[in-house]
Design a protein around this motif. Structure first.
Motif, mmCIF file in Angstrom:
data_model
loop_
_atom_site.group_PDB
_atom_site.id
_atom_site.type_symbol
_atom_site.label_atom_id
_atom_site.label_comp_id
_atom_site.label_asym_id
_atom_site.label_seq_id
_atom_site.Cartn_x
_atom_site.Cartn_y
_atom_site.Cartn_z
ATOM 1 N N THR A 242 1.027 -1.360 -0.234
ATOM 2 C CA THR A 242 0.321 0.016 -0.413
ATOM 3 C C THR A 242 1.261 1.331 -0.224
ATOM 4 O O THR A 242 0.229 2.600 -0.177
ATOM 5 N N ALA A 243 1.781 0.754 0.579
ATOM 6 C CA ALA A 243 3.051 2.485 0.380
ATOM 7 C C ALA A 243 4.521 2.199 0.710
ATOM 8 O O ALA A 243 4.949 0.789 1.384
ATOM 9 N N ILE A 244 5.123 3.018 0.779
ATOM 10 C CA ILE A 244 6.206 2.775 0.604
ATOM 11 C C ILE A 244 6.804 3.598 1.828
ATOM 12 O O ILE A 244 7.083 4.768 1.035
ATOM 13 N N GLY A 245 7.708 3.478 2.384
ATOM 14 C CA GLY A 245 7.944 5.077 3.191
ATOM 15 C C GLY A 245 9.894 4.905 3.664
ATOM 16 O O GLY A 245 10.752 4.087 3.292
ATOM 17 N N TRP A 246 10.510 6.312 4.323
ATOM 18 C CA TRP A 246 12.271 6.343 4.040
ATOM 19 C C TRP A 246 12.037 6.494 5.366
ATOM 20 O O TRP A 246 11.055 7.662 5.638
ATOM 21 N N PHE A 247 12.374 6.054 6.323
ATOM 22 C CA PHE A 247 12.842 6.552 7.767
ATOM 23 C C PHE A 247 14.091 6.571 7.712
ATOM 24 O O PHE A 247 15.111 6.167 7.174
ATOM 25 N N ARG A 248 14.962 7.733 8.384
ATOM 26 C CA ARG A 248 15.973 7.208 9.709
ATOM 27 C C ARG A 248 16.396 7.561 10.933
ATOM 28 O O ARG A 248 15.433 7.606 11.724
ATOM 29 N N ASP B 280 -2.242 5.938 -5.768
ATOM 30 C CA ASP B 280 -2.535 7.318 -6.366
ATOM 31 C C ASP B 280 -0.898 8.141 -6.711
ATOM 32 O O ASP B 280 -1.236 8.786 -6.459
ATOM 33 N N GLY B 281 0.146 7.144 -6.276
ATOM 34 C CA GLY B 281 1.333 8.063 -5.670
ATOM 35 C C GLY B 281 1.704 9.027 -4.728
ATOM 36 O O GLY B 281 2.405 10.135 -5.359
ATOM 37 N N SER B 282 0.135 9.766 -4.258
ATOM 38 C CA SER B 282 0.351 10.397 -3.097
ATOM 39 C C SER B 282 1.744 10.514 -2.364
ATOM 40 O O SER B 282 2.130 9.550 -1.703
ATOM 41 N N THR B 283 2.288 11.893 -1.658
ATOM 42 C CA THR B 283 3.336 11.774 -0.700
ATOM 43 C C THR B 283 3.303 12.403 0.488
ATOM 44 O O THR B 283 2.360 13.237 0.534
ATOM 45 N N ARG C 102 -0.535 -2.206 4.931
ATOM 46 C CA ARG C 102 -1.787 -1.908 5.383
ATOM 47 C C ARG C 102 -2.583 -0.619 4.806
ATOM 48 O O ARG C 102 -1.466 0.483 4.635
ATOM 49 N N GLY C 103 -3.886 -0.814 5.485
ATOM 50 C CA GLY C 103 -4.837 0.778 4.854
ATOM 51 C C GLY C 103 -4.195 1.920 6.089
ATOM 52 O O GLY C 103 -4.034 1.674 6.982
ATOM 53 N N ILE C 104 -3.453 2.667 5.045
ATOM 54 C CA ILE C 104 -2.415 3.807 6.375
ATOM 55 C C ILE C 104 -3.397 5.325 5.989
ATOM 56 O O ILE C 104 -3.693 5.407 4.827
#
Length: 126
Positions: A31-37, A54-57, A100-102
């Motif tokens: 459902t989404a890919i995120g970058w964390f640090r 939908d490509g929303s960021t 997951r749905g986020i």
């Protein structure tokens, strides 16, 4: 399921890096890919994420205007273009994927993400 980050390195203040996150094995999609640090002695911080549908960021306030997240679905890769880097950007950067749905307000919360890469080091010197 595997996420592999690349593109980290050492740059001077004001420099740029582009991180890549290659996702494989997601036969059921994500459902989404995120970058964390995560910097030494600090908690993991959400930096940016992109919703698959939908490509929303979404971006952390500390990186808005400097970092850009994008994706190339043909290559199963998500990128994080980091410009105008600062010493406080120094950290290990991880990509993570969610099934997951986020809701939008929680897209940068790490608990939403099920799968994590090993991380890539980014060091910005002054």
């Amino acid at each position: 399921v595997q996420l592999v980050e690349s593109g980290g390195g050492a740059v001077q203040t004001g420099g740029s890096l582009r991180l890549s996150c290659l996702a494989s094995g997601f036969t059921l999609g994500y459902t989404a890919i995120g970058w964390f640090r995560q910097a030494p002695g600090q908690e993991r911080e959400g930096v940016s994420c992109i919703r698959n549908r939908d490509g929303s960021t979404k971006y952390a306030e500390s990186v808005k205007g400097r970092f850009t997240i994008s994706r190339d679905n043909t290559k199963n890769t998500v990128y994080l273009q980091m410009n105008s880097l600062k010493p406080e950007d120094t950290a290990v950067y991880f990509c993570a994927a969610s099934r997951r749905g986020i809701i939008t307000s929680t897209m940068l919360n790490s608990y939403n993400y099920n799968y994590w890469g090993q991380g890539t080091q980014v060091t910005v010197s002054s």
